[in-house]
Design an enzyme around this catalytic site. Structure first.
Site, PDB file in Angstrom:
ATOM      1  N   HIS A  66      -5.582   6.022   8.868  1.00 41.47           N
ATOM      2  CA  HIS A  66      -4.468   5.162   8.472  1.00 41.47           C
ATOM      3  C   HIS A  66      -4.887   4.149   7.420  1.00 41.47           C
ATOM      4  O   HIS A  66      -4.049   3.402   6.906  1.00 41.47           O
ATOM      5  CB  HIS A  66      -3.913   4.420   9.697  1.00 41.47           C
ATOM      6  CG  HIS A  66      -3.453   5.333  10.793  1.00 41.47           C
ATOM      7  ND1 HIS A  66      -2.408   6.210  10.640  1.00 41.47           N
ATOM      8  CD2 HIS A  66      -3.906   5.517  12.050  1.00 41.47           C
ATOM      9  CE1 HIS A  66      -2.218   6.892  11.765  1.00 41.47           C
ATOM     10  NE2 HIS A  66      -3.124   6.491  12.634  1.00 41.47           N
ATOM     11  N   HIS A  96      -4.085  -2.745   3.756  1.00 41.80           N
ATOM     12  CA  HIS A  96      -2.846  -1.984   3.567  1.00 41.80           C
ATOM     13  C   HIS A  96      -2.554  -1.977   2.071  1.00 41.80           C
ATOM     14  O   HIS A  96      -2.720  -2.996   1.398  1.00 41.80           O
ATOM     15  CB  HIS A  96      -1.690  -2.633   4.331  1.00 41.80           C
ATOM     16  CG  HIS A  96      -1.952  -2.797   5.798  1.00 41.80           C
ATOM     17  ND1 HIS A  96      -1.578  -1.854   6.735  1.00 41.80           N
ATOM     18  CD2 HIS A  96      -2.564  -3.790   6.496  1.00 41.80           C
ATOM     19  CE1 HIS A  96      -1.941  -2.249   7.933  1.00 41.80           C
ATOM     20  NE2 HIS A  96      -2.546  -3.430   7.817  1.00 41.80           N
ATOM     21  N   GLU A 106       2.023  -5.991   3.430  1.00 40.81           N
ATOM     22  CA  GLU A 106       2.938  -5.940   4.564  1.00 40.81           C
ATOM     23  C   GLU A 106       3.874  -7.152   4.540  1.00 40.81           C
ATOM     24  O   GLU A 106       5.084  -7.004   4.656  1.00 40.81           O
ATOM     25  CB  GLU A 106       2.149  -5.864   5.863  1.00 40.81           C
ATOM     26  CG  GLU A 106       1.318  -4.598   5.955  1.00 40.81           C
ATOM     27  CD  GLU A 106       1.093  -4.140   7.373  1.00 40.81           C
ATOM     28  OE1 GLU A 106       1.545  -3.043   7.724  1.00 40.81           O
ATOM     29  OE2 GLU A 106       0.444  -4.886   8.132  1.00 40.81           O
ATOM     30  N   HIS A 119      -6.330  -7.782   6.201  1.00 39.80           N
ATOM     31  CA  HIS A 119      -6.176  -8.495   7.463  1.00 39.80           C
ATOM     32  C   HIS A 119      -7.535  -8.693   8.118  1.00 39.80           C
ATOM     33  O   HIS A 119      -8.239  -7.715   8.403  1.00 39.80           O
ATOM     34  CB  HIS A 119      -5.270  -7.713   8.422  1.00 39.80           C
ATOM     35  CG  HIS A 119      -3.829  -7.728   8.018  1.00 39.80           C
ATOM     36  ND1 HIS A 119      -2.902  -6.865   8.544  1.00 39.80           N
ATOM     37  CD2 HIS A 119      -3.151  -8.520   7.148  1.00 39.80           C
ATOM     38  CE1 HIS A 119      -1.715  -7.106   8.014  1.00 39.80           C
ATOM     39  NE2 HIS A 119      -1.845  -8.110   7.164  1.00 39.80           N
ATOM     40  N   THR A 207       0.600  -5.134  13.402  1.00 37.82           N
ATOM     41  CA  THR A 207       1.510  -4.441  12.489  1.00 37.82           C
ATOM     42  C   THR A 207       1.365  -2.927  12.570  1.00 37.82           C
ATOM     43  O   THR A 207       2.015  -2.196  11.821  1.00 37.82           O
ATOM     44  CB  THR A 207       1.284  -4.892  11.029  1.00 37.82           C
ATOM     45  OG1 THR A 207      -0.030  -4.504  10.614  1.00 37.82           O
ATOM     46  CG2 THR A 207       1.462  -6.398  10.889  1.00 37.82           C
TER      47      THR A 207
END
Length: 275
Positions: A66, A96, A106, A119, A207
């Site tokens: 991911h 991300h 995000e 993050h 998230t």
């Protein structure tokens, strides 16, 4: 057994609540940050947000399927103050990003996205025995969010982006041999200990699934850091499947891109501004 999830239509954020009930909760992250609606809280100045990652060891860079993640060995708490009632300890950081530099973060600011968002994930050892225990409790985690914008190459992040070719496939990892202090990712020149960052904070959640509402305070730094387009392109070459597996194709072509959850309503939560 883990339930499959991802970022395509059939398994993306819009479907998560059917598999992970917490994702339908009322304090979910991320959110769109409207600076005009943020309340300046003098208490956040009275107890400045501080961090010290001097004794942190960044051990492993991995492809989770991911995104990329850096695992951290931290022997003591290193984030405190601001809205935090306890001391929190860094355990990992990840990123991300978008398919292009028009999307990726995000959190958004007044509806506008940044190309990427890092993050730094901390857990609460003052109250819990492990990250896993903290992750399922309301005050178990604290996440520091850092926006990335296109500009000059980021020399510290280069130590990570240069290793993307070693973790192209899901479930591959590589040791981080170079010293890397996560504070180098925080905007500004005070690398190891800083009291002057401005940020927004609110009650939030993970998230990604299981989307536990355990992030007592999402701390989103206002100032972004600069990275080069080439550094982001290195992230976009990561694959979401294991070596030897057939490329699943699909909307994203097997690549890890658009790996962000869209903003969710703030609802009746309070968005606070440190200054």
């Amino acid at each position: 057994m883990a339930t499959e999830w991802g970022y395509e239509t059939h398994n993306g954020p819009a479907t998560w609540s059917s598999k992970f009930p917490a994702a339908a909760g009322s304090r979910q992250s991320p959110i769109n940050i409207d600076p005009s609606e943020a309340k300046v809280d003098p208490k956040l100045k009275d107890s400045p947000l501080t961090w010290n990652y001097d004794l942190v060891e960044c051990t492993t860079l991995s492809n989770t399927g991911h995104g990329w993640k850096v695992q951290v060995n931290s022997k003591e708490p290193n984030l405190q103050g601001g809205p935090l009632e306890n001391k929190y300890q860094l355990i990992q950081f990840h990123c991300h990003w978008g398919k292009t530099s028009t999307t990726g973060s995000e959190h958004t600011i007044s509806g506008e996205a940044f190309p990427a968002e890092i993050h730094l994930v901390h857990w609460n050892p003052d109250k819990y025995k492990s990250f896993e225990e903290g992750a399922s409790n309301g005050d178990g985690l604290a996440v520091l969010g850092i926006f990335l914008q296109i500009g000059d190459e980021h020399p510290a992040l280069k130590k990570i982006s240069d290793k993307m070719s070693d973790i192209i496939y899901k479930d591959t990892s590589v040791a981080l041999s170079e010293d890397f202090n996560p504070a180098e990712l925080i905007p500004g020149k005070l690398l190891f200990y800083c009291r002057k960052q401005s940020y927004w904070t609110y009650l939030g959640s993970l998230t990604t699934p299981p989307c536990y509402e355990s992030v007592t305070w999402d701390l989103v730094l206002k100032n972004p850091i600069q990275v080069s387009e080439d550094q982001l392109e290195a992230f976009r070459k990561l694959q979401s499947y294991c070596r030897g597996q057939e490329n699943p194709g699909g909307e994203l072509g097997g690549y890890i891109v658009e790996n962000y959850r869209p903003p969710l309503p703030l609802g009746d939560r309070e968005l606070r501004d440190s200054q």
